[in-house]
Design a protein around this motif. Sequence first.
Motif, short mmCIF file in Angstrom:
data_model
loop_
_atom_site.label_atom_id
_atom_site.label_comp_id
_atom_site.label_asym_id
_atom_site.label_seq_id
_atom_site.Cartn_x
_atom_site.Cartn_y
_atom_site.Cartn_z
N ILE A 181 -0.36 -0.33 13.19
CA ILE A 181 -0.80 0.69 14.14
C ILE A 181 -0.51 0.19 15.56
CG2 ILE A 181 -2.79 1.93 15.08
CD1 ILE A 181 -4.00 1.99 12.32
N THR A 200 -7.17 12.13 17.21
CA THR A 200 -6.48 10.92 16.79
C THR A 200 -6.88 10.50 15.39
OG1 THR A 200 -6.28 10.15 19.05
CG2 THR A 200 -6.15 8.49 17.34
N ASP A 254 15.66 5.52 10.39
CA ASP A 254 14.42 5.35 11.14
C ASP A 254 14.53 6.15 12.44
OD1 ASP A 254 13.11 3.59 9.36
OD2 ASP A 254 14.33 1.93 10.08
N GLU A 311 -1.63 11.06 8.52
CA GLU A 311 -0.33 10.39 8.63
C GLU A 311 -0.27 9.18 7.68
OE1 GLU A 311 0.82 9.40 12.63
OE2 GLU A 311 2.65 8.38 11.98
N ARG A 364 -5.68 13.03 12.54
CA ARG A 364 -4.21 12.99 12.47
C ARG A 364 -3.73 11.67 11.87
NH1 ARG A 364 -0.37 9.61 14.84
NH2 ARG A 364 -1.34 9.80 16.91
N THR A 365 -4.33 10.59 12.33
CA THR A 365 -3.95 9.28 11.80
C THR A 365 -4.24 9.18 10.31
OG1 THR A 365 -4.39 8.27 13.95
CG2 THR A 365 -4.32 6.79 12.06
N PRO A 412 -5.32 -0.90 7.96
CA PRO A 412 -4.07 -1.35 8.55
C PRO A 412 -3.89 -2.84 8.30
CG PRO A 412 -5.76 -1.28 10.23
CD PRO A 412 -6.39 -0.75 8.96
N ILE A 429 12.83 7.25 16.05
CA ILE A 429 11.86 6.87 17.08
C ILE A 429 11.82 7.99 18.11
CG2 ILE A 429 11.24 5.08 18.76
CD1 ILE A 429 11.71 3.77 16.09
N THR A 439 0.94 -1.38 6.82
CA THR A 439 0.65 -0.37 7.84
C THR A 439 0.42 -1.06 9.17
OG1 THR A 439 -0.43 1.00 6.16
CG2 THR A 439 -0.88 1.54 8.46
N GLU A 446 7.66 -0.61 17.57
CA GLU A 446 7.93 0.39 16.53
C GLU A 446 9.22 0.07 15.79
OE1 GLU A 446 7.76 4.46 17.84
OE2 GLU A 446 8.38 5.25 15.89
N LYS A 463 9.64 -1.03 11.84
CA LYS A 463 10.47 -0.23 10.94
C LYS A 463 11.62 -1.05 10.36
CE LYS A 463 9.09 4.33 12.46
NZ LYS A 463 9.38 5.57 13.25
N ARG A 502 6.12 -0.21 23.40
CA ARG A 502 5.77 0.52 22.18
C ARG A 502 7.00 0.72 21.30
NH1 ARG A 502 7.50 5.47 20.15
NH2 ARG A 502 7.14 6.55 22.13
N LYS A 551 0.83 -1.20 0.00
CA LYS A 551 0.00 0.00 0.00
C LYS A 551 0.87 1.25 0.00
CE LYS A 551 -2.19 -1.58 3.72
NZ LYS A 551 -2.18 -3.05 3.67
N LYS A 552 1.66 1.40 -1.02
CA LYS A 552 2.63 2.49 -0.98
C LYS A 552 3.11 2.79 -2.39
CE LYS A 552 6.53 3.71 1.98
NZ LYS A 552 6.06 4.17 3.26
N LYS A 555 2.19 8.70 4.42
CA LYS A 555 3.12 7.57 4.36
C LYS A 555 2.85 6.67 3.16
CE LYS A 555 4.68 7.60 9.13
NZ LYS A 555 4.64 7.02 10.49
N ARG A 556 1.59 6.54 2.78
CA ARG A 556 1.29 5.70 1.60
C ARG A 556 1.79 6.34 0.31
NH1 ARG A 556 -4.23 2.95 3.78
NH2 ARG A 556 -3.12 1.65 5.29
N ASP A 593 5.21 0.78 7.56
CA ASP A 593 4.87 2.09 8.10
C ASP A 593 4.22 1.89 9.46
OD1 ASP A 593 5.73 3.67 5.93
OD2 ASP A 593 3.93 3.15 4.81
N VAL A 594 4.76 2.54 10.47
CA VAL A 594 4.26 2.36 11.83
C VAL A 594 3.61 3.66 12.30
CG1 VAL A 594 4.84 1.73 14.20
CG2 VAL A 594 6.13 0.72 12.30
N ILE A 595 2.39 3.54 12.79
CA ILE A 595 1.63 4.69 13.28
C ILE A 595 1.40 4.48 14.77
CG2 ILE A 595 -0.52 6.01 12.98
CD1 ILE A 595 0.80 5.69 10.31
N ASN A 596 1.78 5.45 15.59
CA ASN A 596 1.56 5.34 17.03
C ASN A 596 0.30 6.08 17.44
OD1 ASN A 596 3.96 3.90 17.82
ND2 ASN A 596 5.10 5.77 17.37
N ILE A 597 -0.55 5.41 18.19
CA ILE A 597 -1.72 6.08 18.76
C ILE A 597 -1.76 5.74 20.23
CG2 ILE A 597 -4.23 6.26 18.73
CD1 ILE A 597 -4.23 5.39 15.85
#
Lengths: 312, 312, 312
Positions: free
Chosen positions: B53, A61, C77, A68, A64-65, B106, C79, B51, B68, B72, B64, A42-43, A72-73, B77-81
């Motif tokens: 999450i 959230t 990368d 984001e 923003r997500t 995701p 973090i 993706t 992450e 990576k 976390r 997916k990119k 990234k895609r 692609d890593v999304i932090n929530i």
Amino acid sequence: MVESITLKRKDLLGMEDLGAEEIYHILDTAESLKEISTRQIKKVPTLRGKTIINLFFEPSTRTRTSFEIAGKRLSADVINISGSGSSVSKGESLQDTAKNLQAMSPDIIVLRHSVPGTSHLLARLLPCSIINAGDGAHEHPTQALLDLLTIREKKQRIEGLNVAIVGDISHSRVARSNIWGLTKLGAHVTVVGPPTLIPAEIEKLGVEVSYNLPEVIPQADVIMMLRIQLERQEKGLFPSLREYSRLFGLSRTKLVNARPDVLIMHPGPTNRGIEIEPEVADGPYAVILDQVTNGVAVRMALMYLLLGGKAE
Amino acid sequence: MVESITLKRKDLLGMEDLGAEEIYHILDTAESLKEISTRQIKKVPTLRGKTIINLFFEPSTRTRTSFEIAGKRLSADVINISGSGSSVSKGESLQDTAKNLQAMSPDIIVLRHSVPGTSHLLARLLPCSIINAGDGAHEHPTQALLDLLTIREKKQRIEGLNVAIVGDISHSRVARSNIWGLTKLGAHVTVVGPPTLIPAEIEKLGVEVSYNLPEVIPQADVIMMLRIQLERQEKGLFPSLREYSRLFGLSRTKLVNARPDVLIMHPGPTNRGIEIEPEVADGPYAVILDQVTNGVAVRMALMYLLLGGKAE
Amino acid sequence: MVESITLKRKDLLGMEDLGAEEIYHILDTAESLKEISTRQIKKVPTLRGKTIINLFFEPSTRTRTSFEIAGKRLSADVINISGSGSSVSKGESLQDTAKNLQAMSPDIIVLRHSVPGTSHLLARLLPCSIINAGDGAHEHPTQALLDLLTIREKKQRIEGLNVAIVGDISHSRVARSNIWGLTKLGAHVTVVGPPTLIPAEIEKLGVEVSYNLPEVIPQADVIMMLRIQLERQEKGLFPSLREYSRLFGLSRTKLVNARPDVLIMHPGPTNRGIEIEPEVADGPYAVILDQVTNGVAVRMALMYLLLGGKAE
């Protein structure tokens, strides 16, 4: 991927600014990019080496997500900054923050801020592109665009549709952006809510006003529910949640007279049991999650189009 | 990289679910991927365009960060929530959050949540893969897997080993997941702690119970210390930290009778001077930092295996 | 890209440590890397597969963002970890945190911490590279390096220049790092401020002291204003903001006697109207935003040079 690769504008600040042709161009692009999120990989490398800053002074959230993931895609570098609010609430220090970020050469700043007009202010100050991700009660154009994309996808057209926007019209940037977008594309918009939550002279925007949801439902092709901000109640703008819900909440009972192909939309997050019954939110007419999916596509399209002329 | 490229499951929710063969498959894969983190270029393209999450409703910098970094290093692609907690504490709104995230396509959601069973709930709701990064006092399977990897690495086997798990067994998801994992692989597990912190009928899980750490130490191949949650003390579950530490803290004095090749483990962060003496935590038997290193490898393995069939 | 690809040191902890030759080498490298941020594709693969951890125990959006952008433009990368402060304020638990992070094989840890010397502590403990992003009132070497780069860019030299550093010298890591850097490169530094905010025996660092800004201005090639920490006032270190501003704030009036090519610098964020008049901060002598731009370049240079020997 798409033929025309750019918007003839630096920023995406509001639906009020956009012409119908531009809106359709964004929707077409989003439709074409949507497929990327269904691939195994997916990119795409389109925005490799571009820097996108998510500058959020209000917590969100979901939005923003969505931005984001969209960035990234497209292989952009995405930097998240959440404002503490206090230190940046004054206009001057927002300018300072913005100029400092600009000095780090971003390509796009996605801005959410509680003060109407802040995106416009930044757009004038900075050479980079600004995407308004919500400025106070003013505009939330990416929400309107994803709503338009969802409607077109499901109805194959927007022109001529009857769209009811229901809830706290006065304080809703979602309502405002959708009114601009829908009327530009030829839909008939009726705003519905208690008199205390509908601004005076809203008709000047080309919409009709109703205080009676059951009367509006039978004609509606699309019913767009707004999120009730529960804190408004304390200010006496509506008498009780129970009464609000009884009069303006969307229930199965009220939908009995709806068209068989009515679309039910909500920008999320829903207050289940208040402005929308859980069975309706999860029911067959609801397209709430399609809206979320289209949100990523619309945001990818905007990033792509705003930087289009500048991509490799 | 490894021969079998997939787990025959969508999610990794707990050790209770896993068979011994699956566990060994994960450990083998982790062992093989571990080398990536020692390269000059610590990155492989395996999960490019995926993706992931990280959805953390409890704060946990270490876990976390480990997920992450794992994502990576596989080029995902890593999304932090991080959940504010309050707005998502009700089951219903967690569902809402989850469905919204799912709508953004995701591939994996890594979930930490204070309520037992939330990962299972999400796994049933969503088509994407769920990795349980800790659900209340229920399970923390990636911790158990990294512990198993560490033990196997140091002892060349797990079967037949005597493992003591020491501390607050009742409230520990680390203990619970390790009990499942260790017993499935044929280790003999003894849980050790004050009676108030060991659940009734824990023997049904196939472990022995002891209230006397010095008695257990001489037979132990592995001593796995648990972190004491200092706030438990207020609830009267143990009389004083000093007494707890005297009876169940791991000290050099107590280790005098330990096997010469005993392994001392701790999931971190340690309460130095309470459940473990600093000299022991930093001493020659401790493998606490190996556990952290193996955490990245185990998480890479799970991401790889869960998405294996779907990778390019 | 540049000829010499490494610094002969593992860490960048302070300007006090650096020799003039090393400083020039960093500045030359930064100058050469600066161009990347002006490209259409602002990214080079130099540090692909490297892991950089931004470990910030004091909040700092600007500095964190600058390091994050620098790392990403080199394809590392990155973090982000922001410390809650409380759980990591004790030296021992910082060590624990650091060793745990090290176990995940980072290449660089960028550390900001309120306690002087924490970067040095980490550098001794860990095999990875440490970049000090500010340790209490001790050092902030990347700020000094970006200041030096900006001065050299505008003045074509540093040696022989008269530089005034104005404000709260006692509590400023920016002042301290700049004093080391500027004097090593042969500039004449005068520190200017109220006696309560200038440390005793500061002359031993090779600087002159003045309590009179108007007297210093006519000779200055560079005026470097420091940010006043408004909370200091409560401690009685200066009588009132108004008086501070009248005596030590940089105003157009005071600049009447300045050199026609004076440079005005500020590390940001500015307290406009207190230590610097808005018209001065935005005026033709100010290079505040050039400093920000050079911050990204300097940080890219350091990451590149510290890992240089190890890059692909």
